[in-house]
Design a protein around this motif. Sequence first.
Motif, PDB file in Angstrom:
ATOM      1  N   ARG A 111       0.729  -1.251   0.144  1.00 31.56           N
ATOM      2  CA  ARG A 111      -0.030  -0.074   0.140  1.00 31.56           C
ATOM      3  C   ARG A 111       0.935   1.124  -0.065  1.00 31.56           C
ATOM      4  NH1 ARG A 111      -2.545   0.648   5.415  1.00 31.56           N
ATOM      5  NH2 ARG A 111      -0.539   1.450   5.643  1.00 31.56           N
ATOM      6  N   ASN A 112       1.967   1.326   0.728  1.00 30.19           N
ATOM      7  CA  ASN A 112       2.968   2.494   0.863  1.00 30.19           C
ATOM      8  C   ASN A 112       3.617   2.660  -0.464  1.00 30.19           C
ATOM      9  OD1 ASN A 112       2.514   3.823   3.375  1.00 30.19           O
ATOM     10  ND2 ASN A 112       3.071   1.804   4.318  1.00 30.19           N
ATOM     11  N   LEU A 113       4.034   1.580  -0.930  1.00 32.04           N
ATOM     12  CA  LEU A 113       4.667   1.481  -2.439  1.00 32.04           C
ATOM     13  C   LEU A 113       3.888   2.202  -3.549  1.00 32.04           C
ATOM     14  CD1 LEU A 113       6.830  -1.663  -2.127  1.00 32.04           C
ATOM     15  CD2 LEU A 113       7.597   0.952  -1.801  1.00 32.04           C
ATOM     16  N   ARG A 114       2.372   1.752  -3.402  1.00 30.22           N
ATOM     17  CA  ARG A 114       1.638   2.356  -4.335  1.00 30.22           C
ATOM     18  C   ARG A 114       1.227   3.881  -4.198  1.00 30.22           C
ATOM     19  NH1 ARG A 114      -1.206  -2.393  -3.218  1.00 30.22           N
ATOM     20  NH2 ARG A 114      -2.746  -1.259  -1.906  1.00 30.22           N
ATOM     21  N   SER A 115       1.052   4.083  -2.969  1.00 29.28           N
ATOM     22  CA  SER A 115       0.995   5.674  -2.512  1.00 29.28           C
ATOM     23  C   SER A 115       2.340   6.274  -2.884  1.00 29.28           C
ATOM     24  CB  SER A 115       0.688   5.872  -1.140  1.00 29.28           C
ATOM     25  OG  SER A 115      -0.230   5.223  -0.634  1.00 29.28           O
ATOM     26  N   ALA A 116       3.368   5.720  -2.726  1.00 36.65           N
ATOM     27  CA  ALA A 116       4.672   6.426  -2.954  1.00 36.65           C
ATOM     28  C   ALA A 116       4.688   6.472  -4.581  1.00 36.65           C
ATOM     29  CB  ALA A 116       5.917   5.752  -2.809  1.00 36.65           C
ATOM     30  N   ALA A 117       4.461   5.614  -5.281  1.00 38.56           N
ATOM     31  CA  ALA A 117       4.274   5.953  -6.986  1.00 38.56           C
ATOM     32  C   ALA A 117       3.325   6.985  -7.118  1.00 38.56           C
ATOM     33  CB  ALA A 117       4.028   4.503  -7.492  1.00 38.56           C
ATOM     34  N   ALA A 118       2.144   6.960  -6.647  1.00 34.34           N
ATOM     35  CA  ALA A 118       1.094   7.846  -6.938  1.00 34.34           C
ATOM     36  C   ALA A 118       1.614   9.347  -6.400  1.00 34.34           C
ATOM     37  CB  ALA A 118      -0.210   7.717  -6.133  1.00 34.34           C
ATOM     38  N   TRP A 119       2.226   9.535  -5.579  1.00 31.15           N
ATOM     39  CA  TRP A 119       3.012  10.895  -5.166  1.00 31.15           C
ATOM     40  C   TRP A 119       4.049  11.399  -5.919  1.00 31.15           C
ATOM     41  CZ3 TRP A 119       0.437  14.172  -2.362  1.00 31.15           C
ATOM     42  CH2 TRP A 119      -0.278  13.803  -1.395  1.00 31.15           C
ATOM     43  N   HIS A 120       4.963  10.224  -6.402  1.00 32.17           N
ATOM     44  CA  HIS A 120       5.872  10.708  -7.711  1.00 32.17           C
ATOM     45  C   HIS A 120       5.050  11.097  -8.837  1.00 32.17           C
ATOM     46  CE1 HIS A 120       9.652   9.602  -5.676  1.00 32.17           C
ATOM     47  NE2 HIS A 120       9.295   8.554  -5.220  1.00 32.17           N
ATOM     48  N   ALA A 121       4.125  10.636  -9.254  1.00 32.00           N
ATOM     49  CA  ALA A 121       3.562  10.848 -10.554  1.00 32.00           C
ATOM     50  C   ALA A 121       2.928  12.442 -10.253  1.00 32.00           C
ATOM     51  CB  ALA A 121       2.205  10.045 -10.655  1.00 32.00           C
ATOM     52  N   LEU A 122       2.383  12.442  -9.134  1.00 32.32           N
ATOM     53  CA  LEU A 122       1.875  14.138  -8.898  1.00 32.32           C
ATOM     54  C   LEU A 122       3.191  14.772  -9.009  1.00 32.32           C
ATOM     55  CD1 LEU A 122      -0.551  13.326  -6.133  1.00 32.32           C
ATOM     56  CD2 LEU A 122      -1.138  14.233  -8.421  1.00 32.32           C
ATOM     57  N   ALA A 123       3.967  14.389  -8.305  1.00 31.83           N
ATOM     58  CA  ALA A 123       5.327  15.416  -8.304  1.00 31.83           C
ATOM     59  C   ALA A 123       6.001  15.619  -9.737  1.00 31.83           C
ATOM     60  CB  ALA A 123       6.566  14.792  -7.454  1.00 31.83           C
ATOM     61  N   ASN A 124       6.020  14.603 -10.670  1.00 28.41           N
ATOM     62  CA  ASN A 124       6.344  15.039 -12.170  1.00 28.41           C
ATOM     63  C   ASN A 124       5.489  15.802 -12.900  1.00 28.41           C
ATOM     64  OD1 ASN A 124       8.554  13.088 -11.529  1.00 28.41           O
ATOM     65  ND2 ASN A 124       7.550  11.255 -12.233  1.00 28.41           N
ATOM     66  N   ARG A 125       4.071  15.570 -12.553  1.00 31.85           N
ATOM     67  CA  ARG A 125       3.152  16.459 -13.103  1.00 31.85           C
ATOM     68  C   ARG A 125       3.198  17.966 -12.960  1.00 31.85           C
ATOM     69  NH1 ARG A 125      -2.569  14.544 -12.381  1.00 31.85           N
ATOM     70  NH2 ARG A 125      -1.708  12.623 -13.241  1.00 31.85           N
ATOM     71  N   GLN A 126       3.420  18.119 -11.425  1.00 32.24           N
ATOM     72  CA  GLN A 126       3.600  19.406 -11.125  1.00 32.24           C
ATOM     73  C   GLN A 126       4.848  20.238 -11.499  1.00 32.24           C
ATOM     74  OE1 GLN A 126       0.999  21.124  -9.473  1.00 32.24           O
ATOM     75  NE2 GLN A 126       2.444  22.843  -9.141  1.00 32.24           N
ATOM     76  N   PHE A 127       5.906  19.161 -11.495  1.00 38.13           N
ATOM     77  CA  PHE A 127       7.241  19.902 -11.954  1.00 38.13           C
ATOM     78  C   PHE A 127       7.201  20.182 -13.554  1.00 38.13           C
ATOM     79  CE2 PHE A 127      11.347  19.439 -13.799  1.00 38.13           C
ATOM     80  CZ  PHE A 127      12.135  20.240 -13.039  1.00 38.13           C
ATOM     81  N   LYS A 128       6.346  19.617 -14.308  1.00 36.53           N
ATOM     82  CA  LYS A 128       6.372  19.866 -15.601  1.00 36.53           C
ATOM     83  C   LYS A 128       5.526  21.292 -15.675  1.00 36.53           C
ATOM     84  CE  LYS A 128       6.549  15.488 -17.654  1.00 36.53           C
ATOM     85  NZ  LYS A 128       5.745  14.207 -18.182  1.00 36.53           N
ATOM     86  N   SER A 129       4.456  21.388 -14.883  1.00 40.62           N
ATOM     87  CA  SER A 129       3.460  22.604 -14.749  1.00 40.62           C
ATOM     88  C   SER A 129       4.428  23.583 -14.387  1.00 40.62           C
ATOM     89  CB  SER A 129       2.351  22.266 -13.933  1.00 40.62           C
ATOM     90  OG  SER A 129       1.289  22.876 -14.106  1.00 40.62           O
ATOM     91  N   GLU A 130       5.194  23.688 -13.347  1.00 39.46           N
ATOM     92  CA  GLU A 130       6.153  24.517 -12.985  1.00 39.46           C
ATOM     93  C   GLU A 130       6.870  25.251 -14.089  1.00 39.46           C
ATOM     94  OE1 GLU A 130       5.970  23.047  -8.168  1.00 39.46           O
ATOM     95  OE2 GLU A 130       7.894  22.739  -9.616  1.00 39.46           O
ATOM     96  N   GLN A 131       7.610  24.073 -14.691  1.00 39.73           N
ATOM     97  CA  GLN A 131       8.537  24.447 -15.727  1.00 39.73           C
ATOM     98  C   GLN A 131       7.771  25.477 -16.892  1.00 39.73           C
ATOM     99  OE1 GLN A 131      10.349  20.661 -16.816  1.00 39.73           O
ATOM    100  NE2 GLN A 131      12.156  21.268 -16.146  1.00 39.73           N
ATOM    101  N   ALA A 132       6.522  24.821 -17.260  1.00 41.64           N
ATOM    102  CA  ALA A 132       5.891  25.597 -18.197  1.00 41.64           C
ATOM    103  C   ALA A 132       5.751  27.071 -18.034  1.00 41.64           C
ATOM    104  CB  ALA A 132       4.873  24.586 -18.627  1.00 41.64           C
ATOM    105  N   ARG A 133       4.956  27.147 -16.621  1.00 41.28           N
ATOM    106  CA  ARG A 133       4.600  28.408 -15.991  1.00 41.28           C
ATOM    107  C   ARG A 133       5.735  29.527 -16.104  1.00 41.28           C
ATOM    108  NH1 ARG A 133       2.995  26.832 -11.671  1.00 41.28           N
ATOM    109  NH2 ARG A 133       0.953  26.515 -12.278  1.00 41.28           N
ATOM    110  N   ALA A 134       7.084  28.983 -15.827  1.00 45.82           N
ATOM    111  CA  ALA A 134       8.517  29.548 -15.726  1.00 45.82           C
ATOM    112  C   ALA A 134       8.687  30.191 -17.035  1.00 45.82           C
ATOM    113  CB  ALA A 134       9.556  28.810 -15.108  1.00 45.82           C
ATOM    114  N   VAL A 135       8.449  29.441 -18.020  1.00 49.08           N
ATOM    115  CA  VAL A 135       8.756  29.486 -19.608  1.00 49.08           C
ATOM    116  C   VAL A 135       7.726  30.699 -19.935  1.00 49.08           C
ATOM    117  CG1 VAL A 135       8.727  28.766 -22.123  1.00 49.08           C
ATOM    118  CG2 VAL A 135       9.960  27.744 -19.993  1.00 49.08           C
ATOM    119  N   LYS A 136       6.488  30.572 -19.552  1.00 53.92           N
ATOM    120  CA  LYS A 136       5.641  31.384 -20.024  1.00 53.92           C
ATOM    121  C   LYS A 136       5.664  32.913 -19.341  1.00 53.92           C
ATOM    122  CE  LYS A 136       0.596  32.360 -19.868  1.00 53.92           C
ATOM    123  NZ  LYS A 136      -0.940  31.828 -19.227  1.00 53.92           N
TER     124      LYS A 136
END
Length: 68
Positions: free
Chosen positions: A30-55
């Motif tokens: 369960r904790n490993l599945r949760s960690a994978a979900a948090w990593h996915a959210l982190a990656n998505r948010q990081f891409k969003s942060e990068q796009a916002r900085a470029v804009k």
Amino acid sequence: MAASSDNYREQAERCEAEAAAADLTLVRERNLRSAAAWHALANRQFKSEQARAVKEQLADAVRAQGLG
């Protein structure tokens, strides 16, 4: 508090630590599945942060040229 990729990564690391310390297989999984979900959210948010900085950089460049 605004969500940031760093916050999501911290959550993932906490889940990974809890998984490593778990005695029960189901708890560890369960904790490993949760960690994978948090990593996915982190990656998505990081891409969003990068796009916002470029804009913002492009908007600053346009303003600096007196076009905006």
